[in-house]
Design a protein around this motif. Structure first.
Motif, PDB file in Angstrom:
ATOM      1  N   SER A  25     -26.372  -0.623  60.799  1.00  0.00           N
ATOM      2  CA  SER A  25     -25.263  -0.745  59.855  1.00  0.00           C
ATOM      3  C   SER A  25     -25.579  -1.734  58.738  1.00  0.00           C
ATOM      4  CB  SER A  25     -23.984  -1.155  60.582  1.00  0.00           C
ATOM      5  OG  SER A  25     -24.133  -2.406  61.217  1.00  0.00           O
ATOM      6  N   THR A  26     -26.369  -2.754  59.029  1.00  0.00           N
ATOM      7  CA  THR A  26     -26.713  -3.747  58.006  1.00  0.00           C
ATOM      8  C   THR A  26     -27.732  -3.190  57.022  1.00  0.00           C
ATOM      9  OG1 THR A  26     -26.282  -5.486  59.651  1.00  0.00           O
ATOM     10  CG2 THR A  26     -27.406  -6.149  57.638  1.00  0.00           C
ATOM     11  N   VAL A  27     -28.685  -2.412  57.516  1.00  0.00           N
ATOM     12  CA  VAL A  27     -29.618  -1.726  56.620  1.00  0.00           C
ATOM     13  C   VAL A  27     -28.851  -0.776  55.699  1.00  0.00           C
ATOM     14  CG1 VAL A  27     -31.521  -0.062  56.514  1.00  0.00           C
ATOM     15  CG2 VAL A  27     -31.588  -1.931  58.185  1.00  0.00           C
ATOM     16  N   MET A  28     -27.927  -0.019  56.277  1.00  0.00           N
ATOM     17  CA  MET A  28     -27.117   0.912  55.493  1.00  0.00           C
ATOM     18  C   MET A  28     -26.311   0.173  54.425  1.00  0.00           C
ATOM     19  SD  MET A  28     -26.326   4.214  55.337  1.00  0.00           S
ATOM     20  CE  MET A  28     -26.897   4.744  56.945  1.00  0.00           C
ATOM     21  N   LEU A  29     -25.756  -0.964  54.803  1.00  0.00           N
ATOM     22  CA  LEU A  29     -24.988  -1.795  53.879  1.00  0.00           C
ATOM     23  C   LEU A  29     -25.844  -2.215  52.683  1.00  0.00           C
ATOM     24  CD1 LEU A  29     -22.887  -4.004  52.999  1.00  0.00           C
ATOM     25  CD2 LEU A  29     -23.829  -5.422  54.810  1.00  0.00           C
ATOM     26  N   ALA A  30     -27.037  -2.732  52.957  1.00  0.00           N
ATOM     27  CA  ALA A  30     -27.908  -3.204  51.877  1.00  0.00           C
ATOM     28  C   ALA A  30     -28.343  -2.062  50.966  1.00  0.00           C
ATOM     29  CB  ALA A  30     -29.125  -3.913  52.466  1.00  0.00           C
ATOM     30  N   LYS A  31     -28.676  -0.923  51.568  1.00  0.00           N
ATOM     31  CA  LYS A  31     -29.088   0.224  50.761  1.00  0.00           C
ATOM     32  C   LYS A  31     -27.939   0.698  49.870  1.00  0.00           C
ATOM     33  CE  LYS A  31     -32.747   1.926  53.825  1.00  0.00           C
ATOM     34  NZ  LYS A  31     -33.851   1.880  52.834  1.00  0.00           N
ATOM     35  N   MET A  32     -26.725   0.647  50.381  1.00  0.00           N
ATOM     36  CA  MET A  32     -25.587   1.041  49.557  1.00  0.00           C
ATOM     37  C   MET A  32     -25.313   0.015  48.469  1.00  0.00           C
ATOM     38  SD  MET A  32     -23.508   3.385  48.823  1.00  0.00           S
ATOM     39  CE  MET A  32     -23.375   4.536  50.188  1.00  0.00           C
ATOM     40  N   ARG A  33     -25.462  -1.260  48.776  1.00  0.00           N
ATOM     41  CA  ARG A  33     -25.280  -2.287  47.740  1.00  0.00           C
ATOM     42  C   ARG A  33     -26.274  -2.074  46.598  1.00  0.00           C
ATOM     43  NH1 ARG A  33     -21.539  -4.526  45.756  1.00  0.00           N
ATOM     44  NH2 ARG A  33     -20.824  -5.711  47.569  1.00  0.00           N
ATOM     45  N   LYS A  34     -27.499  -1.762  46.924  1.00  0.00           N
ATOM     46  CA  LYS A  34     -28.499  -1.486  45.894  1.00  0.00           C
ATOM     47  C   LYS A  34     -28.058  -0.339  45.000  1.00  0.00           C
ATOM     48  CE  LYS A  34     -32.356  -4.006  46.416  1.00  0.00           C
ATOM     49  NZ  LYS A  34     -33.093  -4.660  45.305  1.00  0.00           N
TER      50      LYS A  34
ATOM     51  N   GLU B 174     -25.336 -12.825  58.007  1.00  0.00           N
ATOM     52  CA  GLU B 174     -26.386 -11.879  57.660  1.00  0.00           C
ATOM     53  C   GLU B 174     -25.813 -10.668  56.942  1.00  0.00           C
ATOM     54  OE1 GLU B 174     -30.435 -11.646  57.296  1.00  0.00           O
ATOM     55  OE2 GLU B 174     -29.184 -13.259  58.091  1.00  0.00           O
ATOM     56  N   LYS B 175     -24.625 -10.221  57.355  1.00  0.00           N
ATOM     57  CA  LYS B 175     -23.959  -9.124  56.633  1.00  0.00           C
ATOM     58  C   LYS B 175     -23.714  -9.522  55.174  1.00  0.00           C
ATOM     59  CE  LYS B 175     -22.910  -6.041  59.961  1.00  0.00           C
ATOM     60  NZ  LYS B 175     -23.413  -4.655  59.983  1.00  0.00           N
ATOM     61  N   ILE B 176     -23.251 -10.744  54.972  1.00  0.00           N
ATOM     62  CA  ILE B 176     -22.971 -11.204  53.612  1.00  0.00           C
ATOM     63  C   ILE B 176     -24.270 -11.336  52.824  1.00  0.00           C
ATOM     64  CG2 ILE B 176     -22.001 -13.098  52.248  1.00  0.00           C
ATOM     65  CD1 ILE B 176     -20.075 -13.600  54.647  1.00  0.00           C
ATOM     66  N   ARG B 177     -25.297 -11.853  53.460  1.00  0.00           N
ATOM     67  CA  ARG B 177     -26.598 -11.959  52.790  1.00  0.00           C
ATOM     68  C   ARG B 177     -27.156 -10.574  52.423  1.00  0.00           C
ATOM     69  NH1 ARG B 177     -27.815 -16.309  57.009  1.00  0.00           N
ATOM     70  NH2 ARG B 177     -27.808 -18.267  55.837  1.00  0.00           N
ATOM     71  N   ALA B 178     -26.771  -9.560  53.197  1.00  0.00           N
ATOM     72  CA  ALA B 178     -27.238  -8.194  52.936  1.00  0.00           C
ATOM     73  C   ALA B 178     -26.374  -7.459  51.923  1.00  0.00           C
ATOM     74  CB  ALA B 178     -27.287  -7.409  54.238  1.00  0.00           C
ATOM     75  N   GLY B 179     -25.328  -8.118  51.407  1.00  0.00           N
ATOM     76  CA  GLY B 179     -24.546  -7.497  50.338  1.00  0.00           C
ATOM     77  C   GLY B 179     -23.062  -7.339  50.583  1.00  0.00           C
ATOM     78  N   ALA B 180     -22.557  -7.784  51.731  1.00  0.00           N
ATOM     79  CA  ALA B 180     -21.132  -7.624  52.033  1.00  0.00           C
ATOM     80  C   ALA B 180     -20.301  -8.727  51.376  1.00  0.00           C
ATOM     81  CB  ALA B 180     -20.896  -7.640  53.536  1.00  0.00           C
ATOM     82  N   ASP B 181     -19.120  -8.359  50.893  1.00  0.00           N
ATOM     83  CA  ASP B 181     -18.148  -9.341  50.416  1.00  0.00           C
ATOM     84  C   ASP B 181     -17.302  -9.853  51.573  1.00  0.00           C
ATOM     85  OD1 ASP B 181     -18.424  -9.124  47.365  1.00  0.00           O
ATOM     86  OD2 ASP B 181     -18.172  -7.033  47.962  1.00  0.00           O
TER      87      ASP B 181
ATOM     88  N   ASP C 235     -25.977 -11.408  48.953  1.00  0.00           N
ATOM     89  CA  ASP C 235     -27.174 -10.751  48.397  1.00  0.00           C
ATOM     90  C   ASP C 235     -28.457 -11.563  48.533  1.00  0.00           C
ATOM     91  OD1 ASP C 235     -25.393  -8.775  47.649  1.00  0.00           O
ATOM     92  OD2 ASP C 235     -25.418  -9.270  45.524  1.00  0.00           O
ATOM     93  N   THR C 236     -28.409 -12.699  49.206  1.00  0.00           N
ATOM     94  CA  THR C 236     -29.619 -13.537  49.260  1.00  0.00           C
ATOM     95  C   THR C 236     -30.717 -12.948  50.139  1.00  0.00           C
ATOM     96  OG1 THR C 236     -28.560 -14.883  50.983  1.00  0.00           O
ATOM     97  CG2 THR C 236     -28.442 -15.701  48.707  1.00  0.00           C
ATOM     98  N   ARG C 237     -30.395 -11.959  50.960  1.00  0.00           N
ATOM     99  CA  ARG C 237     -31.410 -11.225  51.725  1.00  0.00           C
ATOM    100  C   ARG C 237     -31.257  -9.716  51.511  1.00  0.00           C
ATOM    101  NH1 ARG C 237     -34.538 -12.612  55.664  1.00  0.00           N
ATOM    102  NH2 ARG C 237     -33.786 -11.018  57.109  1.00  0.00           N
ATOM    103  N   LEU C 238     -30.699  -9.366  50.374  1.00  0.00           N
ATOM    104  CA  LEU C 238     -30.457  -7.961  50.056  1.00  0.00           C
ATOM    105  C   LEU C 238     -31.754  -7.168  50.023  1.00  0.00           C
ATOM    106  CD1 LEU C 238     -28.750  -5.560  49.088  1.00  0.00           C
ATOM    107  CD2 LEU C 238     -28.830  -6.536  46.770  1.00  0.00           C
ATOM    108  N   ASP C 239     -32.744  -7.664  49.333  1.00  0.00           N
ATOM    109  CA  ASP C 239     -34.000  -6.919  49.203  1.00  0.00           C
ATOM    110  C   ASP C 239     -34.679  -6.677  50.536  1.00  0.00           C
ATOM    111  OD1 ASP C 239     -33.657  -6.760  46.475  1.00  0.00           O
ATOM    112  OD2 ASP C 239     -34.915  -8.494  46.023  1.00  0.00           O
ATOM    113  N   GLN C 240     -34.666  -7.690  51.401  1.00  0.00           N
ATOM    114  CA  GLN C 240     -35.323  -7.546  52.711  1.00  0.00           C
ATOM    115  C   GLN C 240     -34.633  -6.470  53.552  1.00  0.00           C
ATOM    116  OE1 GLN C 240     -34.527 -10.375  51.094  1.00  0.00           O
ATOM    117  NE2 GLN C 240     -35.595 -12.159  51.961  1.00  0.00           N
ATOM    118  N   TRP C 241     -33.310  -6.486  53.576  1.00  0.00           N
ATOM    119  CA  TRP C 241     -32.589  -5.502  54.380  1.00  0.00           C
ATOM    120  C   TRP C 241     -32.698  -4.101  53.775  1.00  0.00           C
ATOM    121  CZ3 TRP C 241     -31.045  -5.644  59.180  1.00  0.00           C
ATOM    122  CH2 TRP C 241     -30.770  -6.878  59.781  1.00  0.00           C
TER     123      TRP C 241
END
Length: 363
Positions: free
Chosen positions: A274-283, A305-312, A352-358
């Motif tokens: 779900s976190t990978v999906m979140l980051a890909k959608m944020r992109k 980690e969810k927030i770092r991956a792009g979640a508000d 978004d601080t770990r958005l690219d990695q996720w």
């Protein structure tokens, strides 16, 4: 304050089958047997998303309080917002029992409930009784299994609860209603969003306020499916996405017996997917569109980690089965501690601080 007693009581529910335990926990909340959590609001955790000011970024996901029986009790546990439902126009029993299964070794849950709920009228009566009470309460709307027009069912949900909902979630991603996920296909999604958002516009003129609408998607989409949803989400006046619902995947599970049960998997095993999906959608949707991250959140570390991956914002539900009612307070304290350590003035600074990695992970 929530203490050892509540934790013991929560673990004691494991004596019962999962659905009975769920019913008992609702009863306990209704009767006040679950102690409330009174931690001071940390203003650094507050933020305004889709025009709503959330006191903290942690919410209760839909699925627990299906019939809007205990929204205020859940808010008292520390949640910054809660989401009732999924609610369908007509009452329906859902799928045959047993239909909830604990995967204790994996700290996961499989369910095939099938939108069991008491229908619009019952939820409407309960939400009407608390009308104007403080707290953010979203309404998760769905379609009846036997409906002749699924889009009409979602429109009916918007119209029925418009005066009562702080926000709406359009749930087209449950795996337990045959054909429901087909609404995520681009042409079908376009038709659905046009109808739902048109109804929202009409009701907004009637009531003099605009209620945000979020779309909840599945974690089992392909890259092409993500492209389609992102395109439709950004070409309509949608207010945000919720990523994600339960998964049909059984990858990496220790419990290979319960893993054979049909239904959607949630809890800790869902976190990575779900976190990978979140980051890909944020992109895909860019930085402006709000996203609520949900799936496998069992600690402050997970929420961060969810927030770092792009979640508000972040939601949880299944992990409370294992962690108990103190989990929201524990997570909020952990979030505040991180802000202290990093000397940050707002939780939004870590988004978004770990958005690219996720986002670079494979589905």
């Amino acid at each position: 304050m929530i203490g050892p007693f509540a934790g013991l009581a929560s673990r004691g529910l494991f004596v019962f089958d999962p659905e009975t335990a769920h019913g008992l926990s609702i009863t306990a909340l209704k009767t006040g047997l679950v102690p409330t959590c009174r931690i001071a609001n940390d203003p650094r955790l507050a933020q305004t998303i889709a025009g709503i000011t959330f006191p903290n970024p942690l919410g209760l996901a839909a699925g627990y309080d299906k019939n809007a029986e205990v929204p205020d009790a859940m808010l008292k546990l520390g949640f910054g917002f809660t989401e009732v439902g999924t609610v369908t126009p007509k009452p329906q029993a859902g799928n045959d029992k047993p239909r909830i299964f604990r995967l204790v070794e994996d700290r996961g849950v499989i369910n095939r409930l099938g939108f069991n709920n008491e229908g619009h009228e019952a939820a409407f009566a309960r939400l009407s009784a608390r009308h104007n009470a403080p707290g953010i309460v979203g309404v998760n709307i769905g379609a009846n299994k036997d409906t002749a027009d699924r889009v009409a069912d979602y429109v009916a949900g918007i119209r029925k609860f418009y005066a009562l909902a702080t926000y709406f979630t359009v749930n087209i991603s449950s795996p337990n209603t045959p054909g429901l996920r087909d609404l995520q296909a681009r042409d079908s999604l376009k038709t659905l969003l046009e109808a739902v958002l048109a109804a929202r516009a009409e009701e907004g003129l009637r009531y003099g306020r605009t209620v945000p609408v979020f779309l909840k998607i599945a974690p089992d989409l392909t890259e092409e499916g993500l492209d389609d949803i992102a395109s439709e989400a950004t070409s309509h006046p949608l207010d945000g996405l919720i990523v994600s619902n339960t998964t049909l995947s059984r990858d990496g599970l220790k419990d290979q017996i319960q893993a054979k049960e049909a239904g959607g998997l949630s809890g800790v095993p869902l976190f990575k997917r779900s976190t990978v999906m979140l980051a890909k959608m944020r992109k895909r949707v860019g930085p402006a569109l709000p996203i609520i991250g949900v799936g496998g959140v069992s600690s402050a570390t997970d929420a961060l980690e969810k927030i770092r991956a792009g979640a508000d914002l972040v939601q949880l539900y299944s992990c409370m089965v294992y962690e108990g009612p103190s989990l929201p307070a524990t997570i909020l304290k952990g979030l505040s501690s991180l802000l202290d350590r990093e000397k940050l003035s707002s939780i939004r600074e870590i988004r978004d601080t770990r958005l690219d990695q996720w986002a670079a992970e494979k589905l």
